[in-house]
Enzyme design. Sequence first.
Site, PDB file in Angstrom:
ATOM      1  N   LYS A 280      11.536 -10.824  53.169  1.00 42.75           N
ATOM      2  CA  LYS A 280      12.539 -10.388  54.144  1.00 42.75           C
ATOM      3  C   LYS A 280      13.654  -9.619  53.429  1.00 42.75           C
ATOM      4  O   LYS A 280      14.113 -10.040  52.364  1.00 42.75           O
ATOM      5  CB  LYS A 280      13.136 -11.626  54.832  1.00 42.75           C
ATOM      6  CG  LYS A 280      14.136 -11.307  55.924  1.00 42.75           C
ATOM      7  CD  LYS A 280      14.872 -12.560  56.389  1.00 42.75           C
ATOM      8  CE  LYS A 280      15.996 -12.958  55.457  1.00 42.75           C
ATOM      9  NZ  LYS A 280      17.349 -12.760  55.987  1.00 42.75           N
TER      10      LYS A 280
ATOM     11  N   LYS B  76      20.543  -9.766  51.722  1.00 44.53           N
ATOM     12  CA  LYS B  76      21.670  -9.340  50.885  1.00 44.53           C
ATOM     13  C   LYS B  76      21.493  -9.870  49.477  1.00 44.53           C
ATOM     14  O   LYS B  76      21.789  -9.188  48.507  1.00 44.53           O
ATOM     15  CB  LYS B  76      22.981  -9.875  51.448  1.00 44.53           C
ATOM     16  CG  LYS B  76      23.263  -9.459  52.866  1.00 44.53           C
ATOM     17  CD  LYS B  76      24.694  -9.852  53.221  1.00 44.53           C
ATOM     18  CE  LYS B  76      24.835 -10.232  54.663  1.00 44.53           C
ATOM     19  NZ  LYS B  76      24.716 -11.684  54.893  1.00 44.53           N
TER      20      LYS B  76
ATOM     21  N   LYS C 116      15.855 -21.226  49.852  1.00 45.06           N
ATOM     22  CA  LYS C 116      17.056 -20.966  49.040  1.00 45.06           C
ATOM     23  C   LYS C 116      17.188 -21.983  47.919  1.00 45.06           C
ATOM     24  O   LYS C 116      17.551 -21.632  46.796  1.00 45.06           O
ATOM     25  CB  LYS C 116      18.310 -21.000  49.923  1.00 45.06           C
ATOM     26  CG  LYS C 116      18.463 -19.738  50.750  1.00 45.06           C
ATOM     27  CD  LYS C 116      19.897 -19.524  51.194  1.00 45.06           C
ATOM     28  CE  LYS C 116      20.043 -18.151  51.808  1.00 45.06           C
ATOM     29  NZ  LYS C 116      21.378 -17.820  52.230  1.00 45.06           N
TER      30      LYS C 116
HETATM   31  N1  AQP Z   1      15.676  -8.708  57.231  1.00 44.48           N
HETATM   32  C1  AQP Z   1      16.225  -8.983  58.413  1.00 44.48           C
HETATM   33  N2  AQP Z   1      15.683  -8.485  59.548  1.00 44.48           N
HETATM   34  C2  AQP Z   1      16.244  -8.768  60.760  1.00 44.48           C
HETATM   35  N3  AQP Z   1      17.353  -9.525  60.906  1.00 44.48           N
HETATM   36  C3  AQP Z   1      17.923 -10.039  59.802  1.00 44.48           C
HETATM   37  N4  AQP Z   1      19.007 -10.809  59.593  1.00 44.48           N
HETATM   38  C4  AQP Z   1      19.154 -11.039  58.269  1.00 44.48           C
HETATM   39  N5  AQP Z   1      18.184 -10.432  57.582  1.00 44.48           N
HETATM   40  C5  AQP Z   1      17.401  -9.789  58.507  1.00 44.48           C
HETATM   41  C6  AQP Z   1      19.894 -11.297  60.640  1.00 44.48           C
HETATM   42  O1  AQP Z   1      21.211 -10.860  60.337  1.00 44.48           O
HETATM   43  C7  AQP Z   1      22.145 -11.861  60.785  1.00 44.48           C
HETATM   44  C8  AQP Z   1      23.087 -12.217  59.647  1.00 44.48           C
HETATM   45  O2  AQP Z   1      22.349 -12.893  58.647  1.00 44.48           O
HETATM   46  P1  AQP Z   1      22.912 -13.330  57.241  1.00 44.48           P
HETATM   47  O3  AQP Z   1      24.362 -13.096  57.175  1.00 44.48           O
HETATM   48  O4  AQP Z   1      22.395 -14.699  56.908  1.00 44.48           O
HETATM   49  O5  AQP Z   1      22.178 -12.232  56.326  1.00 44.48           O
HETATM   50  P2  AQP Z   1      21.074 -12.250  55.172  1.00 44.48           P
HETATM   51  O6  AQP Z   1      20.845 -10.840  54.793  1.00 44.48           O
HETATM   52  O7  AQP Z   1      19.897 -13.076  55.569  1.00 44.48           O
HETATM   53  O8  AQP Z   1      21.908 -12.961  54.052  1.00 44.48           O
HETATM   54  P3  AQP Z   1      21.551 -13.603  52.703  1.00 44.48           P
HETATM   55  O9  AQP Z   1      22.784 -14.284  52.236  1.00 44.48           O
HETATM   56  O10 AQP Z   1      20.933 -12.617  51.792  1.00 44.48           O
HETATM   57  O11 AQP Z   1      20.501 -14.679  53.048  1.00 44.48           O
HETATM   58  P4  AQP Z   1      18.990 -14.771  52.604  1.00 44.48           P
HETATM   59  O12 AQP Z   1      18.989 -14.565  51.140  1.00 44.48           O
HETATM   60  O13 AQP Z   1      18.608 -16.141  53.042  1.00 44.48           O
HETATM   61  O14 AQP Z   1      18.239 -13.740  53.392  1.00 44.48           O
HETATM   62  C9  AQP Z   1      21.311 -13.035  61.291  1.00 44.48           C
HETATM   63  O15 AQP Z   1      21.200 -12.971  62.691  1.00 44.48           O
HETATM   64  C10 AQP Z   1      19.980 -12.811  60.646  1.00 44.48           C
HETATM   65  O16 AQP Z   1      18.917 -13.384  61.380  1.00 44.48           O
END
Ligand code: AQP
Length: 334
Positions: free
Chosen positions: A199, A202, A118
């Site tokens: 991955k 969001k 990040k």
């Molecule tokens: N791609 C994914 N596959 C499986 N599990 C996932 N999680 C997130 N992405 C995946 C899981 O969802 C939960 C909430 O995570 P979060 O709120 O951090 O969601 P995010 O989509 O990862 O959010 P961001 O803000 O976009 O973060 P980045 O950009 O770092 O990915 C967690 O249990 C997470 O493991």
Amino acid sequence: MIEQQKKRLFSGIQPTGELHIGNYIGALSLWVEQQDQFDSIFCIVDLHAITIPETIVPEYLRKKSREAEAILIASGIDPERSVIFIQSHIPAHTELTWILNSITPIGWLERMTQFKVKSAQLESISTGLFDYPVLQAADVLLYKTNVVPVGEDQRQHIELMDDIAQRFNHLFGEVFILPQPMIRASGARIMGLDDPTAKMSKSLAEKRKGHAIGIVDPPEVIREAVMRAVTDSGKETRFDCASPGVKNLLVIYEVLSGKSREAIEAYFEGKGYGFLKRELADLVIATLEPVRNRYLKLMAEPAYLEELLHRGAERVRPIAESTLKQAKDLVGLG
Ligand code: AQP
């Protein structure tokens, strides 16, 4: 207060962006499956969300927290049996974070992959982003949590909270339970539909149309995203031989259908990616359309959502305050 006869489960989600099918498969659906086996607490982690302040507008954050609450309930979390609350409603989270900060070596945080990834994308990196895993440790440790169901990307943070808990217990006395991660064997890391090397997240979904399937996207948007997903020029639909984009589609199909890999491979053999995509789009829509319908109804009842959040906070507050007091007493604060 919750009477704890069962072991405790705790997990959280950031109220940022649009919740996607990666969140649904890796986290929410697992929470729903497990909620009755455990004394379950789900937290909307708005304090984590503000660690990238550029993405936050106050009214937007408040709205996103309520949307996340509605999506949790619409996905099957029962707010009577489980607790849903907002992190910033319980000040013990930030107070325990400060105590844990004081015993967490900087080197432990510097090793965190999520921070490295990040921070590489940002011009200005907040102290909060660096400290993110310690706040997460406070979230989990406050509730004497046994299991933390998360996606694969969070494994390293759960291991870190175990280290922090052990260090505190060793230095001051046993107060924290060591939490165990609960991670799906398949589906713990759903990849972007537009780029199966990244991955699904969001933050990327906000920048790139076709990256993710939103949990509450309308059916036609879901179908378009699936049909445009990256595959390859072949016909391979075996899990172990498929290219990353096709494997990602097969894994989503596997988790949502509940079918075995053998049955899925036999079904799709030789039928081509167009057929796989059409079948997957039908399955995703059949899974998510009822969630979207419940979500829309819940969003039309803001007073009910507010009341549930209030009740959720009142149910967990005594647990959090009791653990915080134990930690403060052991450290000699107060
Ligand atoms: N791609 C994914 N596959 C499986 N599990 C996932 N999680 C997130 N992405 C995946 C899981 O969802 C939960 C909430 O995570 P979060 O709120 O951090 O969601 P995010 O989509 O990862 O959010 P961001 O803000 O976009 O973060 P980045 O950009 O770092 O990915 C967690 O249990 C997470 O493991």
